[in-house]
Design a protein around this motif. Structure first.
Motif, PDB file in Angstrom:
ATOM      1  N   GLU A 109       0.820  -1.212   0.000  1.00 24.10           N
ATOM      2  CA  GLU A 109       0.000   0.000   0.000  1.00 24.10           C
ATOM      3  C   GLU A 109       0.855   1.265   0.000  1.00 24.10           C
ATOM      4  OE1 GLU A 109      -3.835  -1.971   2.330  1.00 24.10           O
ATOM      5  OE2 GLU A 109      -2.423  -0.736   3.458  1.00 24.10           O
ATOM      6  N   GLU A 110       1.942   1.251   0.772  1.00 21.77           N
ATOM      7  CA  GLU A 110       2.796   2.433   0.891  1.00 21.77           C
ATOM      8  C   GLU A 110       3.660   2.679  -0.346  1.00 21.77           C
ATOM      9  OE1 GLU A 110       4.956   1.682   4.488  1.00 21.77           O
ATOM     10  OE2 GLU A 110       3.160   1.879   5.732  1.00 21.77           O
ATOM     11  N   ASN A 111       3.975   1.651  -1.091  1.00 24.38           N
ATOM     12  CA  ASN A 111       4.893   1.784  -2.226  1.00 24.38           C
ATOM     13  C   ASN A 111       4.212   1.685  -3.584  1.00 24.38           C
ATOM     14  OD1 ASN A 111       7.762   1.933  -1.067  1.00 24.38           O
ATOM     15  ND2 ASN A 111       6.768   0.335   0.135  1.00 24.38           N
ATOM     16  N   MET A 112       2.895   1.649  -3.611  1.00 25.45           N
ATOM     17  CA  MET A 112       2.190   1.455  -4.870  1.00 25.45           C
ATOM     18  C   MET A 112       2.446   2.570  -5.864  1.00 25.45           C
ATOM     19  SD  MET A 112       0.559  -1.033  -6.054  1.00 25.45           S
ATOM     20  CE  MET A 112       0.920  -0.929  -7.791  1.00 25.45           C
ATOM     21  N   ASP A 113       2.514   3.816  -5.411  1.00 23.48           N
ATOM     22  CA  ASP A 113       2.784   4.932  -6.336  1.00 23.48           C
ATOM     23  C   ASP A 113       4.134   4.751  -7.024  1.00 23.48           C
ATOM     24  OD1 ASP A 113       0.375   6.189  -5.840  1.00 23.48           O
ATOM     25  OD2 ASP A 113       1.207   7.551  -4.321  1.00 23.48           O
ATOM     26  N   GLU A 114       5.144   4.361  -6.261  1.00 20.77           N
ATOM     27  CA  GLU A 114       6.479   4.156  -6.825  1.00 20.77           C
ATOM     28  C   GLU A 114       6.489   2.971  -7.800  1.00 20.77           C
ATOM     29  OE1 GLU A 114      11.063   3.603  -5.314  1.00 20.77           O
ATOM     30  OE2 GLU A 114       9.574   4.380  -3.912  1.00 20.77           O
ATOM     31  N   LEU A 116       3.908   1.853  -9.538  1.00 15.87           N
ATOM     32  CA  LEU A 116       3.182   2.271 -10.743  1.00 15.87           C
ATOM     33  C   LEU A 116       4.059   3.142 -11.638  1.00 15.87           C
ATOM     34  CD1 LEU A 116      -0.353   2.994  -9.255  1.00 15.87           C
ATOM     35  CD2 LEU A 116       0.292   1.101 -10.777  1.00 15.87           C
ATOM     36  N   ALA A 117       4.836   4.025 -11.019  1.00  8.12           N
ATOM     37  CA  ALA A 117       5.741   4.878 -11.792  1.00  8.12           C
ATOM     38  C   ALA A 117       6.814   4.028 -12.483  1.00  8.12           C
ATOM     39  CB  ALA A 117       6.388   5.922 -10.885  1.00  8.12           C
ATOM     40  N   ARG A 119       6.557   0.877 -13.367  1.00 13.18           N
ATOM     41  CA  ARG A 119       5.887   0.147 -14.452  1.00 13.18           C
ATOM     42  C   ARG A 119       5.715   1.043 -15.678  1.00 13.18           C
ATOM     43  NH1 ARG A 119       0.884  -2.857 -11.315  1.00 13.18           N
ATOM     44  NH2 ARG A 119       2.148  -4.354 -10.147  1.00 13.18           N
ATOM     45  N   ASN A 120       5.327   2.263 -15.418  1.00 18.62           N
ATOM     46  CA  ASN A 120       5.117   3.217 -16.518  1.00 18.62           C
ATOM     47  C   ASN A 120       6.432   3.476 -17.263  1.00 18.62           C
ATOM     48  OD1 ASN A 120       3.499   5.008 -18.076  1.00 18.62           O
ATOM     49  ND2 ASN A 120       4.412   6.722 -16.950  1.00 18.62           N
TER      50      ASN A 120
END
Length: 128
Positions: A109-114, A116-117, A119-120
């Motif tokens: 949950e805490e690292n999902m933004d990183e 996703l970035a 992966r992008n």
């Protein structure tokens, strides 16, 4: 009688035939992780677990609960009533997984933004 090094080798999860590898396979399943986290707050009924674990099929939830019961990680308690009440709770052995499963869930949950970035960036680089 096995010597201590023999006993350790018998449970070396890096070996394909090791029973510990089968257990690792079981407890690293996403549904097991979510069930342990859900049951960490106390006993729950099947219907409560089904609602809490969005998108889990009835078959998968039942199968996962049975496997965890067989492994001694959860206890199924049937209370005779109309209708019959069935509760699931972690055993002391299952409770030992709570810190690990909480840590994995919280990390995700805490690292999902990183993630996703990353992966992008990967997808953009792979497209070139």
């Amino acid at each position: 009688m096995a010597t201590r090094p023999d006993a350790r080798a018998a449970y070396d999860a890096y070996l394909a035939e090791c029973p510990a590898r089968q257990l690792l396979d079981r407890i690293t399943n996403k549904w097991v992780s979510l069930l342990v986290n859900a049951l960490s707050t106390g006993p729950q009924r099947y219907s409560d677990l089904s609602r809490r674990l969005a998108s889990v099929s009835q078959k998968m939830l039942t199968q996962t609960l049975r496997n965890l019961e067989r492994d001694g990680l959860i206890k199924r308690t049937v209370t005779p009533s109309v209708p019959v009440r069935v509760d699931y709770a972690l055993t002391p052995l299952g409770e030992g997984l709570i810190p690990v499963m909480h840590a994995i869930k919280n990390w995700a949950e805490e690292n999902m933004d990183e993630v996703l970035a990353a992966r992008n960036r990967y997808d953009i680089d792979a497209a070139d």
